[in-house]
Design a protein around this motif. Sequence first.
Motif, PDB file in Angstrom:
ATOM      1  N   LEU A   1       0.814  -1.213   0.000  1.00  0.00           N
ATOM      2  CA  LEU A   1       0.000   0.000   0.000  1.00  0.00           C
ATOM      3  C   LEU A   1       0.849   1.265   0.000  1.00  0.00           C
ATOM      4  O   LEU A   1       0.610   2.187  -0.788  1.00  0.00           O
ATOM      5  CB  LEU A   1      -0.920  -0.001   1.227  1.00  0.00           C
ATOM      6  N   ASN A   2       1.849   1.321   0.860  1.00  0.00           N
ATOM      7  CA  ASN A   2       2.616   2.557   1.051  1.00  0.00           C
ATOM      8  C   ASN A   2       3.932   2.599   0.285  1.00  0.00           C
ATOM      9  O   ASN A   2       4.383   3.678  -0.099  1.00  0.00           O
ATOM     10  CB  ASN A   2       2.903   2.775   2.538  1.00  0.00           C
ATOM     11  N   GLU A   3       4.559   1.437   0.076  1.00  0.00           N
ATOM     12  CA  GLU A   3       5.863   1.399  -0.598  1.00  0.00           C
ATOM     13  C   GLU A   3       5.757   0.893  -2.031  1.00  0.00           C
ATOM     14  O   GLU A   3       6.766   0.789  -2.724  1.00  0.00           O
ATOM     15  CB  GLU A   3       6.827   0.499   0.194  1.00  0.00           C
ATOM     16  N   HIS A   4       4.548   0.551  -2.470  1.00  0.00           N
ATOM     17  CA  HIS A   4       4.273   0.133  -3.844  1.00  0.00           C
ATOM     18  C   HIS A   4       5.027  -1.133  -4.259  1.00  0.00           C
ATOM     19  O   HIS A   4       5.427  -1.285  -5.412  1.00  0.00           O
ATOM     20  CB  HIS A   4       4.560   1.277  -4.817  1.00  0.00           C
ATOM     21  N   PHE A   5       5.226  -2.055  -3.322  1.00  0.00           N
ATOM     22  CA  PHE A   5       5.764  -3.366  -3.650  1.00  0.00           C
ATOM     23  C   PHE A   5       4.701  -4.151  -4.412  1.00  0.00           C
ATOM     24  O   PHE A   5       3.505  -3.988  -4.172  1.00  0.00           O
ATOM     25  CB  PHE A   5       6.099  -4.150  -2.385  1.00  0.00           C
TER      26      PHE A   5
ATOM     27  N   ARG B   1      -7.157 -15.249   3.074  1.00  0.00           N
ATOM     28  CA  ARG B   1      -7.869 -15.784   4.233  1.00  0.00           C
ATOM     29  C   ARG B   1      -7.995 -14.717   5.324  1.00  0.00           C
ATOM     30  O   ARG B   1      -9.030 -14.619   5.988  1.00  0.00           O
ATOM     31  CB  ARG B   1      -7.125 -17.009   4.765  1.00  0.00           C
ATOM     32  N   LEU B   2      -6.951 -13.908   5.509  1.00  0.00           N
ATOM     33  CA  LEU B   2      -6.980 -12.888   6.568  1.00  0.00           C
ATOM     34  C   LEU B   2      -7.775 -11.657   6.163  1.00  0.00           C
ATOM     35  O   LEU B   2      -8.594 -11.150   6.937  1.00  0.00           O
ATOM     36  CB  LEU B   2      -5.549 -12.481   6.944  1.00  0.00           C
ATOM     37  N   PHE B   3      -7.556 -11.164   4.945  1.00  0.00           N
ATOM     38  CA  PHE B   3      -8.134  -9.877   4.548  1.00  0.00           C
ATOM     39  C   PHE B   3      -9.376 -10.000   3.663  1.00  0.00           C
ATOM     40  O   PHE B   3     -10.007  -8.995   3.338  1.00  0.00           O
ATOM     41  CB  PHE B   3      -7.082  -9.029   3.836  1.00  0.00           C
ATOM     42  N   GLY B   4      -9.725 -11.232   3.248  1.00  0.00           N
ATOM     43  CA  GLY B   4     -10.959 -11.432   2.496  1.00  0.00           C
ATOM     44  C   GLY B   4     -10.853 -11.186   1.013  1.00  0.00           C
ATOM     45  O   GLY B   4     -11.877 -11.223   0.313  1.00  0.00           O
ATOM     46  N   ALA B   5      -9.650 -10.908   0.502  1.00  0.00           N
ATOM     47  CA  ALA B   5      -9.459 -10.675  -0.930  1.00  0.00           C
ATOM     48  C   ALA B   5      -7.996 -10.914  -1.267  1.00  0.00           C
ATOM     49  O   ALA B   5      -7.120 -10.766  -0.410  1.00  0.00           O
ATOM     50  CB  ALA B   5      -9.862  -9.253  -1.307  1.00  0.00           C
TER      51      ALA B   5
ATOM     52  N   ARG C   1      -6.305  -7.098  -5.415  1.00  0.00           N
ATOM     53  CA  ARG C   1      -7.650  -6.537  -5.289  1.00  0.00           C
ATOM     54  C   ARG C   1      -7.801  -5.780  -3.975  1.00  0.00           C
ATOM     55  O   ARG C   1      -8.396  -4.702  -3.924  1.00  0.00           O
ATOM     56  CB  ARG C   1      -8.691  -7.646  -5.379  1.00  0.00           C
ATOM     57  N   ASP C   2      -7.253  -6.329  -2.891  1.00  0.00           N
ATOM     58  CA  ASP C   2      -7.355  -5.682  -1.580  1.00  0.00           C
ATOM     59  C   ASP C   2      -6.686  -4.311  -1.597  1.00  0.00           C
ATOM     60  O   ASP C   2      -7.239  -3.334  -1.091  1.00  0.00           O
ATOM     61  CB  ASP C   2      -6.708  -6.575  -0.523  1.00  0.00           C
TER      62      ASP C   2
ATOM     63  N   ARG D   1      -6.752   1.682  -1.748  1.00  0.00           N
ATOM     64  CA  ARG D   1      -6.329   2.943  -2.368  1.00  0.00           C
ATOM     65  C   ARG D   1      -7.530   3.757  -2.830  1.00  0.00           C
ATOM     66  O   ARG D   1      -7.535   4.988  -2.704  1.00  0.00           O
ATOM     67  CB  ARG D   1      -5.387   2.650  -3.537  1.00  0.00           C
ATOM     68  N   THR D   2      -8.543   3.081  -3.336  1.00  0.00           N
ATOM     69  CA  THR D   2      -9.762   3.793  -3.729  1.00  0.00           C
ATOM     70  C   THR D   2     -10.416   4.449  -2.515  1.00  0.00           C
ATOM     71  O   THR D   2     -10.835   5.608  -2.564  1.00  0.00           O
ATOM     72  CB  THR D   2     -10.747   2.826  -4.398  1.00  0.00           C
TER      73      THR D   2
END
Length: 331
Positions: A266-270, A293-297, A301-302, A307-308
């Motif tokens: 998210l922050n470092e664009h890896f 499993r942890l984040f649901g996507a 996609r997550d 970011r949106t």
Amino acid sequence: MSPRQNTEDADASARCRALQSAMARIIGARTPAPGDHETPVANLSFFRREAPAPPTVCMVEPSIVLVAQGAKRMWVGGHAYPYDTSRFLVTSLDMPANSEVMTASPRQPCLGLMLKLDVRVLAELIAQGSLPPQRERPLGISVGLGDATPALLAPLARLVELLDEPEAIPVLAPMIHREIHYRLLMSDQAAKLRQIASVDGQGHRIARAIDWLRLNYATAVRIDELAARVQMSAPTFHHHFRQLTAMSPLQYQKWLRLNEARRLMLNEHFDAASAAFEVGYESPSQFSREYSRLFGAPPRRDIEVMRTAARANGHAGAGAEGGGAAEARRA
């Protein structure tokens, strides 16, 4: 209940409402937009939410979380801990959790604060011997709900009010911070804090192990070696770790890895594969399965969804109760 007791309870309730109302005004004025906001007072942050929201993944550091207006709920190990103006949330370890907003609207936002606790201050106060004796209790999960009393709310309100007197913050904030720790050790949540602050206790050893995991989340770990590092047998270590955190040491490390990978993307664009290798995964496909499993996507996609949402809210980053594994450290 006697008439005198009824009067005292009513006075205490009125005092609590007045203190919370004063804090809500200041917090509302200093949080112009929904989100999490740092303050000039060390270890003190504010939050503002303007709509109910489903549970979101977060890491809660040793802290007290207080709602001055609205209501929230914390989920830990499948158990719900609802808190509002009548109850505060306290955690004595770095706890993976899910934070949910229950009551909030644009006209009546959910407003509150998080104050990180200093285990050294707790230990010093306990060592002074001026606190009432505490009978030993079995270790339990290191999150709890306490009654919001005038004795605790008063110093918290004074700490918040210091923001209107910035020149006094360096002098008065440390004293008020210490008083808040004292009040917590006199509260109905004292046992949870004592079990972590007592240097000869099992809780303190688990806290040391968690510190090591947070610094070395990308390193392969053997439970017997980690247990030996904190001077515990492997079975005892595993048992108490699960009691306090509601997960096993390896599950805890996996949680840290996945959240740090999320932060990197998210922050470092890896990209997903690079983030997976960076946090210690050897298989990108295993990383993607466990991430979903942890984040649901899936990772891509997550991150697109996050970011949106960040663009819609005008900011990005982790919440005040959260943070990546590499970002938060014990004081």
